[in-house]
Design a protein around this motif. Sequence first.
Motif, PDB file in Angstrom:
ATOM      1  N   ASN A 149      -9.089   2.793   2.270  1.00 28.44           N
ATOM      2  CA  ASN A 149      -8.603   2.644   1.034  1.00 28.44           C
ATOM      3  C   ASN A 149      -7.313   2.105   1.026  1.00 28.44           C
ATOM      4  N   GLU A 150      -6.914   1.108   0.296  1.00 31.72           N
ATOM      5  CA  GLU A 150      -5.563   0.615   0.422  1.00 31.72           C
ATOM      6  C   GLU A 150      -5.018   0.557  -1.279  1.00 31.72           C
ATOM      7  N   ASN A 151      -4.078   1.585  -1.456  1.00 32.44           N
ATOM      8  CA  ASN A 151      -3.714   1.764  -2.878  1.00 32.44           C
ATOM      9  C   ASN A 151      -2.609   1.028  -3.161  1.00 32.44           C
ATOM     10  N   TYR A 152      -2.737  -0.309  -3.709  1.00 34.41           N
ATOM     11  CA  TYR A 152      -1.366  -1.138  -4.092  1.00 34.41           C
ATOM     12  C   TYR A 152      -0.394  -0.379  -4.993  1.00 34.41           C
ATOM     13  N   GLY A 153       0.682  -0.232  -4.890  1.00 41.15           N
ATOM     14  CA  GLY A 153       1.748   0.253  -5.633  1.00 41.15           C
ATOM     15  C   GLY A 153       2.768  -0.665  -5.806  1.00 41.15           C
ATOM     16  N   ILE A 154       3.486  -0.431  -7.083  1.00 44.73           N
ATOM     17  CA  ILE A 154       4.870  -1.165  -7.263  1.00 44.73           C
ATOM     18  C   ILE A 154       6.008  -0.468  -6.629  1.00 44.73           C
ATOM     19  N   GLY A 155       6.586  -0.951  -5.598  1.00 43.84           N
ATOM     20  CA  GLY A 155       7.912  -0.159  -4.882  1.00 43.84           C
ATOM     21  C   GLY A 155       9.225  -0.288  -5.800  1.00 43.84           C
ATOM     22  N   VAL A 156       9.612   0.683  -5.770  1.00 41.99           N
ATOM     23  CA  VAL A 156      11.058   0.698  -6.499  1.00 41.99           C
ATOM     24  C   VAL A 156      11.962   1.666  -5.678  1.00 41.99           C
ATOM     25  N   LYS A 157      13.384   1.439  -5.784  1.00 41.46           N
ATOM     26  CA  LYS A 157      14.199   2.379  -5.039  1.00 41.46           C
ATOM     27  C   LYS A 157      14.049   3.684  -5.106  1.00 41.46           C
ATOM     28  N   LYS A 158      14.271   4.531  -4.492  1.00 44.19           N
ATOM     29  CA  LYS A 158      14.025   6.049  -4.458  1.00 44.19           C
ATOM     30  C   LYS A 158      14.833   6.571  -5.509  1.00 44.19           C
ATOM     31  N   SER A 168       0.655  -1.137   0.010  1.00 38.83           N
ATOM     32  CA  SER A 168      -0.017  -0.105  -0.157  1.00 38.83           C
ATOM     33  C   SER A 168       0.905   1.225   0.081  1.00 38.83           C
ATOM     34  N   ILE A 169       0.518   2.477  -0.750  1.00 40.61           N
ATOM     35  CA  ILE A 169       1.272   3.574  -0.871  1.00 40.61           C
ATOM     36  C   ILE A 169       0.829   4.226   0.318  1.00 40.61           C
ATOM     37  N   THR A 170       1.767   4.791   0.977  1.00 40.37           N
ATOM     38  CA  THR A 170       1.523   5.484   2.044  1.00 40.37           C
ATOM     39  C   THR A 170       2.585   6.886   2.265  1.00 40.37           C
ATOM     40  N   PRO A 171       2.114   7.963   2.770  1.00 38.47           N
ATOM     41  CA  PRO A 171       3.348   9.073   2.720  1.00 38.47           C
ATOM     42  C   PRO A 171       4.437   8.525   3.566  1.00 38.47           C
ATOM     43  N   GLU A 172       4.399   7.771   4.413  1.00 42.81           N
ATOM     44  CA  GLU A 172       5.386   7.524   5.343  1.00 42.81           C
ATOM     45  C   GLU A 172       6.244   6.605   4.455  1.00 42.81           C
ATOM     46  N   ARG A 173       5.801   5.499   3.862  1.00 41.55           N
ATOM     47  CA  ARG A 173       6.474   4.772   2.660  1.00 41.55           C
ATOM     48  C   ARG A 173       7.344   5.520   1.785  1.00 41.55           C
ATOM     49  N   GLN A 174       6.582   6.380   1.508  1.00 43.00           N
ATOM     50  CA  GLN A 174       7.215   7.566   0.285  1.00 43.00           C
ATOM     51  C   GLN A 174       8.288   8.069   0.578  1.00 43.00           C
ATOM     52  N   LYS A 175       8.817   8.295   1.848  1.00 38.77           N
ATOM     53  CA  LYS A 175      10.000   9.169   2.158  1.00 38.77           C
ATOM     54  C   LYS A 175      11.059   7.966   1.841  1.00 38.77           C
ATOM     55  N   SER A 176      11.053   6.685   2.025  1.00 41.30           N
ATOM     56  CA  SER A 176      11.983   5.756   1.605  1.00 41.30           C
ATOM     57  C   SER A 176      12.088   5.213   0.460  1.00 41.30           C
ATOM     58  N   VAL A 177      10.987   5.018  -0.324  1.00 43.84           N
ATOM     59  CA  VAL A 177      10.842   4.307  -1.705  1.00 43.84           C
ATOM     60  C   VAL A 177       9.884   5.105  -2.504  1.00 43.84           C
ATOM     61  N   ASP A 178      10.218   4.862  -3.688  1.00 44.53           N
ATOM     62  CA  ASP A 178       8.997   5.334  -4.630  1.00 44.53           C
ATOM     63  C   ASP A 178       8.079   4.389  -5.295  1.00 44.53           C
ATOM     64  N   PHE A 179       6.783   4.853  -5.634  1.00 49.59           N
ATOM     65  CA  PHE A 179       5.721   3.649  -6.031  1.00 49.59           C
ATOM     66  C   PHE A 179       5.508   4.220  -7.546  1.00 49.59           C
ATOM     67  N   ALA A 180       5.361   3.294  -8.295  1.00 49.83           N
ATOM     68  CA  ALA A 180       4.527   3.145  -9.551  1.00 49.83           C
ATOM     69  C   ALA A 180       3.151   2.597  -9.253  1.00 49.83           C
ATOM     70  N   GLY A 181       2.213   3.492 -10.017  1.00 50.12           N
ATOM     71  CA  GLY A 181       0.713   2.793  -9.816  1.00 50.12           C
ATOM     72  C   GLY A 181       0.083   4.093  -9.328  1.00 50.12           C
ATOM     73  N   PRO A 182      -1.010   3.850  -8.487  1.00 48.58           N
ATOM     74  CA  PRO A 182      -1.414   2.430  -8.074  1.00 48.58           C
ATOM     75  C   PRO A 182      -1.986   1.300  -9.147  1.00 48.58           C
ATOM     76  N   TYR A 183      -2.222   0.190  -8.740  1.00 50.96           N
ATOM     77  CA  TYR A 183      -2.754  -0.749  -9.882  1.00 50.96           C
ATOM     78  C   TYR A 183      -3.755  -1.840  -9.224  1.00 50.96           C
ATOM     79  N   LEU A 184      -4.228  -1.385  -7.971  1.00 49.01           N
ATOM     80  CA  LEU A 184      -5.319  -2.053  -7.074  1.00 49.01           C
ATOM     81  C   LEU A 184      -5.759  -1.187  -6.395  1.00 49.01           C
ATOM     82  N   LEU A 185      -7.106  -1.007  -6.054  1.00 45.15           N
ATOM     83  CA  LEU A 185      -7.704  -0.305  -4.881  1.00 45.15           C
ATOM     84  C   LEU A 185      -8.272  -1.412  -4.076  1.00 45.15           C
ATOM     85  N   ALA A 186      -7.989  -1.723  -2.939  1.00 41.51           N
ATOM     86  CA  ALA A 186      -8.373  -2.531  -1.892  1.00 41.51           C
ATOM     87  C   ALA A 186      -8.893  -1.808  -0.761  1.00 41.51           C
ATOM     88  N   HIS A 187      -9.447  -2.604   0.021  1.00 38.93           N
ATOM     89  CA  HIS A 187     -10.105  -1.812   1.281  1.00 38.93           C
ATOM     90  C   HIS A 187      -9.802  -2.810   2.624  1.00 38.93           C
TER      91      HIS A 187
END
Length: 282
Positions: free
Chosen positions: A226-235, A112-131
């Motif tokens: 809402n859980e926005n699934y993203g593809i994690g990549v290196k910053k 899931s793409i979150t502001p906290e995780r975006q500080k450490s890694v980049d995300f492509a997507g989202p590609y699925l919205l879960a709950h």
Amino acid sequence: MKLRKVTAASAAVLALALAATACGSSNDNDKDSGGSSSGGSKKITVGIKFDQPGIGQKTPQGYAGFDVDVATYIAKKLGYSADQIEWKESKSADRETMLQRGDVEFIAASYSITPERQKSVDFAGPYLLAHQDVLVRADDSSIKSPSDLNSKKLCSVTGSTSAQNVKDKLAPKANLQVYPTYSACLTGLQSGAIDALTTDDSILAGYASQSQFKGKFKLGGFKMTNENYGIGVKKGSALKAKINTALESMVSDGSWQKAVDKNFGPAGYKNEAAPKIGDIKS
């Protein structure tokens, strides 16, 4: 005659130098494309979950799940066939570290793409919205709303935000139980050591649809987040843009919907429409 011998020797040395340079260029190109080269065969290393039926699971027959299908499609668009993918287990608590260390090129692991995780890694997507939802025993009628989780033993996994979300916002008296994997939570739920397992509805539907568990568990249907699934990549990775292009292609050519139907259809999971790239639902 002597001059001609020296010239021939020089030509041989030059040929060897050019051959070495060519080999070096091939390796550099493989590295730039996001993979690694060993013995002339390029590979790409991808992180997935190994214990999430319907999402990412290691089975005796290989790897299966929606995230596996998405990652395989992306890899193909990046120039890698299925047999050139090296799968690595990416547990929730390890994902940022794996990307930062370069253990994997990208991660598709119900991430899931979150502001906290975006500080450490980049995300492509989202590609699925879960709950976020809960899974409970089929014969348990005591949990009809999120507030009913107060004083209940609520399980989630190390590194996941799901259980803490419930405790912070919906059921402050819930008794959090943190296990290393969802499979461990499920075992606790089945035995009665745990009252509810919380994570994304897509993941829970995958567990509930397994043949050995049919009729034993049920989804709460709460849709708590809402859980926005993203593809994690290196910053800073250039792969982000390439993966976004691949995801758009997967939706437009129908492969995305086929993957949804294949992996979630048996559980009757009602998925949201494919999200637009960059459209993160709060």
